[in-house]
Design a protein around this motif. Structure first.
Motif, PDB file in Angstrom:
ATOM      1  N   GLY A  64       0.104  52.037   0.593  1.00 56.04           N
ATOM      2  CA  GLY A  64       1.103  53.029   0.977  1.00 56.04           C
ATOM      3  C   GLY A  64       2.313  53.008   0.067  1.00 56.04           C
ATOM      4  N   LEU A  65       3.197  53.953   0.296  1.00 53.27           N
ATOM      5  CA  LEU A  65       4.397  54.055  -0.530  1.00 53.27           C
ATOM      6  C   LEU A  65       5.343  52.877  -0.303  1.00 53.27           C
ATOM      7  CD1 LEU A  65       5.012  57.888  -0.076  1.00 53.27           C
ATOM      8  CD2 LEU A  65       4.345  56.724  -2.194  1.00 53.27           C
ATOM      9  N   MET A  66       5.353  52.331   0.914  1.00 52.50           N
ATOM     10  CA  MET A  66       6.171  51.155   1.226  1.00 52.50           C
ATOM     11  C   MET A  66       5.336  50.211   2.086  1.00 52.50           C
ATOM     12  SD  MET A  66       9.872  52.860   2.143  1.00 52.50           S
ATOM     13  CE  MET A  66      10.671  53.999   1.009  1.00 52.50           C
ATOM     14  N   PRO A  67       4.467  49.436   1.483  1.00 50.34           N
ATOM     15  CA  PRO A  67       3.543  48.586   2.256  1.00 50.34           C
ATOM     16  C   PRO A  67       4.283  47.655   3.215  1.00 50.34           C
ATOM     17  CG  PRO A  67       2.905  48.651  -0.052  1.00 50.34           C
ATOM     18  CD  PRO A  67       4.238  49.316   0.039  1.00 50.34           C
ATOM     19  N   CYS A  68       3.855  47.644   4.457  1.00 54.58           N
ATOM     20  CA  CYS A  68       4.527  46.814   5.451  1.00 54.58           C
ATOM     21  C   CYS A  68       4.281  45.328   5.203  1.00 54.58           C
ATOM     22  CB  CYS A  68       4.106  47.215   6.859  1.00 54.58           C
ATOM     23  SG  CYS A  68       2.364  46.967   7.235  1.00 54.58           S
ATOM     24  N   ARG A  69       3.199  44.986   4.529  1.00 52.13           N
ATOM     25  CA  ARG A  69       2.968  43.584   4.213  1.00 52.13           C
ATOM     26  C   ARG A  69       4.053  43.057   3.279  1.00 52.13           C
ATOM     27  NH1 ARG A  69      -2.790  41.843   1.973  1.00 52.13           N
ATOM     28  NH2 ARG A  69      -2.225  43.370   0.375  1.00 52.13           N
ATOM     29  N   ASP A  70       4.448  43.873   2.295  1.00 50.22           N
ATOM     30  CA  ASP A  70       5.541  43.477   1.400  1.00 50.22           C
ATOM     31  C   ASP A  70       6.837  43.312   2.186  1.00 50.22           C
ATOM     32  OD1 ASP A  70       3.660  43.691  -0.580  1.00 50.22           O
ATOM     33  OD2 ASP A  70       4.435  45.581  -1.394  1.00 50.22           O
ATOM     34  N   MET A 103      -4.456  45.067   6.229  1.00 52.45           N
ATOM     35  CA  MET A 103      -3.356  45.628   7.010  1.00 52.45           C
ATOM     36  C   MET A 103      -3.662  47.038   7.496  1.00 52.45           C
ATOM     37  SD  MET A 103      -0.546  44.507   8.218  1.00 52.45           S
ATOM     38  CE  MET A 103       0.191  43.232   7.199  1.00 52.45           C
ATOM     39  N   ASP A 104      -4.453  47.782   6.749  1.00 58.20           N
ATOM     40  CA  ASP A 104      -4.829  49.128   7.200  1.00 58.20           C
ATOM     41  C   ASP A 104      -5.571  49.058   8.528  1.00 58.20           C
ATOM     42  OD1 ASP A 104      -3.666  50.210   4.997  1.00 58.20           O
ATOM     43  OD2 ASP A 104      -5.526  50.751   3.975  1.00 58.20           O
ATOM     44  N   ALA A 105      -6.475  48.085   8.655  1.00 59.65           N
ATOM     45  CA  ALA A 105      -7.225  47.929   9.898  1.00 59.65           C
ATOM     46  C   ALA A 105      -6.285  47.545  11.042  1.00 59.65           C
ATOM     47  CB  ALA A 105      -8.314  46.868   9.728  1.00 59.65           C
ATOM     48  N   ASN A 106      -5.303  46.707  10.755  1.00 56.27           N
ATOM     49  CA  ASN A 106      -4.332  46.332  11.787  1.00 56.27           C
ATOM     50  C   ASN A 106      -3.548  47.545  12.280  1.00 56.27           C
ATOM     51  OD1 ASN A 106      -5.085  43.661  11.475  1.00 56.27           O
ATOM     52  ND2 ASN A 106      -3.431  43.194  10.032  1.00 56.27           N
TER      53      ASN A 106
END
Length: 578
Positions: free
Chosen positions: A90-96, A129-132
Motif C-alpha cells: 500500500g501507499l502507507m504500509p501499516c507494518r512500517d 498483513m493483507d490477510a490480517n
C-alpha cells in the motif's frame, strides 16, 4: 256494566302497556349500559395495546441496527481499500507504521505500544498483513451484518466490533484521519452498554435499557452539534456574514448531482440555509434537556438536517452516523410505528409494560444489580472524559475532531469550520513521450473514481460509501506537493503501472499499452456550469481553468532518490524503460 267493563279493560291495557314500556325502558337502559361497558373495554384494550412513554426497549433495537449499519459500511470501505492504502504494498504500509511505533516505545510490544496504537495487529503474524487486514474487515462485516439483520446483540459482539474497527483506525494513519472515524468509535463504544452481556434477544427481560446509556447518546449528539456550530462562528467570517453557503456546494470535498443544482439557488435561500444551520447547531441541541416532547423535537430536527446534508453531498457516512445518537431522543411510544403489532418485539414490550403496571416486575437479581453499577460507572466515565471536551467547546481556541484519550471514547467534533471559496483540483497526466518538454508530447489524464476531473462526467452519488484517496486529493489540492508527499508516491505507482494503486483509479489512459514515461500534476480551478447555459447543453458539468503546475514531470529514474530518502519501496521499472 258495559261502561265499567270498558273502563276495566282500558285500565288493564294501560297497565300492560305500562309494563311493556317499562320492559322496553329496562331493555334499552340495559343495552345502553352494556354498550358503555364494551366501549370501556375497547378503550382499555386499546390502551393495553399502546406503548407507554418512558421505556426504551424498541429504541435499543433501532439504535443497535443503526450502529450496525454504519459499521457494515465502514468495514466494506476497509475491505475494498485497505490493501491499497495500508497493506503490504500500500501507499502507507501499516507494518512500517507499527515498526516505527515499536522503535519509538523502546522496541517492545507492551503496554506503551498498545496505549500509543491500540490494535490487535500487534498480536498477529505480520508476514501477511493483507490477510490480517482482510480478516479484520470480514469479521466486522459478518458481525455487523448479523446485528443489522436480527436487531439483536450482546456486549461481546458490540465490544468485538469496536475493537476490530479501533484496530484499523489506529494503524490507518492519514487515510483514517477523518473526524467520523473517532465519532464511530465513540458511538460504537456507547453501543456496547446498550446490550446484555451474553443474551441474544431483541427484548431481554432482565436487561432493560439503561437511562444512563440513553443519555450518553443524547449527550453525544449535543456535543457534535455544538462543536460544529461553535467552530463555524469562531473560524470563518463567511459563517457570520451568512455567505458560506454561496460556496459550499461547489467546493465541498466530493459534490453529488444535487450539489450542482443547489449551488445555483437564489442568494436569499443561501442566507436562510446559513441561519438555519446556526439555529439547528447552536440552539436546538438544548431542547434535549427540556422534557420528552422537546427532546423528540430535537431528534426530529437533527435527523431531517442530516438527511438534507446527505441529499446535497457525498460526505461519507458522517451524516448517517450523526443520525444514530439522535435516535436516542425517542422512546418506545414514539418508535412503535416502526414495528409490526402482530408479534415480535413490540408484543414483548407491551407484555413487559403490562406486567410492570400490574406490579409484577421481577425482583432484581445479582446480575441486574451489577449491571446497574456498570451503568453508573459508564455515566461517571463519560462525565469525567467530557471535562476537557466541554472546556474545548468553551475555549476561543477551540479545536475540532480531536481525541483527549487514546481509546477515543469521548472526542471533540466539528465540520466545515472554514469554507474554501474556490475549488481547485490536482489532475494527474501521463505521456509516452521520451521528452516531457516536447511541445508535441501528448499528455493523457487519469480519472479518479469520484472526485471531479473530466468536465463532462456527472458528479457521482456515493454516500454513505466513500473513497479515501479521492477525499485526500481534495485536501492536497489546496496544499503543495511538499506538504502532501504521498501525491508523489501515487505518481511513482502510476509510472510503474502498479495494479494496487490503479484499482483506486477509474480510468487509466495507458491500460493495455506501455506504461507512461512521465507523469505530472496539473493544478486547475473548477466551477460548476450554469444550468441551461450553452456549456451545460454541451454536456459539461464543470468549467475549468489551468492555474499552473502542481508538481513537475517525474519519471521512475528521477524518483529513485526521493523514494529512498523516505523509505518508500521504489516501484519496479518496466524492462522497456531500463
Amino acid at each position: 256494566m258495559a261502561a265499567a267493563r270498558d273502563s276495566s279493560e282500558t285500565s288493564v291495557r294501560k297497565r300492560r302497556l305500562g309494563k311493556t314500556e317499562t320492559t322496553d325502558n329496562i331493555s334499552t337502559d340495559g343495552g345502553r349500559e352494556d354498550g358503555e361497558s364494551e366501549s370501556e373495554r375497547e378503550e382499555k384494550e386499546k390502551a393495553s395495546r399502546s406503548l407507554r412513554t418512558g421505556t426504551y426497549w424498541l429504541t435499543r433495537i433501532v439504535l443497535l441496527r443503526a450502529i450496525a449499519f454504519i459499521y457494515f459500511v465502514a468495514f466494506s470501505v476497509a475491505y475494498n481499500q485497505n490493501k491499497q492504502l495500508i497493506g503490504e504494498h500500500g501507499l502507507m504500509p501499516c507494518r512500517d507504521y507499527l515498526n516505527s511505533v515499536k522503535r519509538y516505545v523502546g522496541g517492545k510490544i507492551g503496554a506503551a505500544a498498545l496505549a500509543y496504537t491500540p490494535s490487535i495487529l500487534w498480536f498477529l503474524d505480520w508476514s501477511d498483513m493483507d490477510a490480517n487486514l482482510d480478516a479484520i474487515a470480514l469479521a466486522g462485516l459478518a458481525l455487523s451484518g448479523f446485528v443489522l439483520v436480527t436487531g439483536t446483540a450482546n456486549m461481546v459482539i458490540m465490544a468485538t466490533l469496536w475493537v476490530l474497527y479501533h484496530s484499523l483506525v489506529s494503524v490507518g494513519q492519514l487515510w483514517y484521519s477523518f473526524g467520523w472515524e473517532s465519532q464511530l468509535l465513540e458511538t460504537g463504544f456507547l453501543g456496547i452498554f446498550l446490550c446484555p452481556v451474553w443474551t441474544l434477544s431483541q427484548v431481554p427481560r432482565r436487561c432493560p435499557p439503561s437511562l444512563v446509556s440513553i443519555w450518553t447518546f443524547r449527550w453525544l449528539v449535543v456535543r457534535i452539534m455544538l462543536g460544529a456550530g461553535l467552530i463555524k462562528l469562531r473560524v470563518d467570517k463567511c459563517w457570520r456574514d451568512l455567505t458560506c453557503m454561496d460556496y459550499h456546494y461547489e467546493t465541498q470535498p466530493v459534490p453529488n448531482p444535487m450539489s450542482y443544482y443547489m449551488h445555483r439557488s437564489p442568494w436569499w435561500f443561501h442566507r436562510f440555509e446559513t441561519l438555519s444551520n446556526h439555529f439547528i447547531e447552536l440552539v436546538v441541541p438544548f431542547f434535549t434537556f427540556l422534557g420528552r416532547r422537546m427532546c423528540m423535537v430535537n431528534g426530529l430536527i437533527q435527523i431531517l438536517f442530516q438527511v438534507t446534508l446527505i441529499v446535497s453531498g457525498n460526505l461519507s457516512f458522517l451524516n448517517w452516523l450523526t443520525i444514530v445518537p439522535s435516535l436516542a431522543c425517542f422512546d418506545d411510544a414514539s418508535l412503535g410505528f416502526l414495528f409490526g403489532s402482530g408479534g415480535g418485539a413490540k408484543k414483548a414490550v407491551l407484555e413487559i409494560q403490562a406486567e410492570d403496571e400490574a406490579g409484577h416486575t421481577p425482583k432484581p437479581t445479582k446480575g441486574m444489580l451489577m449491571r446497574r453499577v456498570v451503568n453508573i460507572s459508564l455515566g461517571v466515565l463519560i462525565g469525567y472524559l467530557s471535562v476537557p471536551v466541554v472546556m474545548n467547546l468553551l475555549s476561543s481556541r477551540q479545536v475540532m475532531n480531536t481525541s483527549f484519550d487514546p481509546l477515543r471514547i469521548v472526542n471533540t467534533y466539528g465540520a466545515f469550520g472554514s469554507i474554501t471559496k474556490e475549488r481547485t483540483e490536482v489532475i494527474f497526466q501521463g505521456t509516452l513521450s521520451p521528452d516531457p518538454k516536447d511541445p508535441a508530447a501528448v499528455w493523457e489524464e487519469f480519472q479518479f473514481l469520484c472526485k471531479p476531473g473530466d468536465i463532462y462526467r456527472r458528479p457521482c452519488l456515493l454516500s454513505p460509501y466513500h473513497y479515501r484517496l479521492d477525499w485526500l486529493m481534495w485536501f492536497a489540492a489546496f496544499q503543495t506537493y511538499e506538504q502532501s508527499e504521498w501525491v508523489i508516491h501515487v505518481a511513482g505507482r502510476l509510472l510503474a503501472n502498479d495494479s494496487t494503486v490503479l484499482s483506486l483509479i477509474d480510468h487509466n489512459p495507458f491500460h493495455g499499452r506501455d506504461s507512461p514515461r512521465w507523469v505530472r500534476g496539473e493544478h486547475f480551478r473548477y466551477k460548476f456550469t450554469q444550468p441551461g447555459s450553452s456549456s451545460a447543453a454541451e454536456g459539461k458539468w464543470w468549467l475549468r481553468r489551468r492555474i499552473g503546475a502542481y508538481f513537475p514531470p517525474v519519471d521512475l529514474d528521477g524518483l529513485r532518490g526521493y523514494f529512498q530518502s523516505r523509505n518508500w519501496p521504489h516501484p519496479h521499472i518496466p524492462p522497456n524503460r531500463k
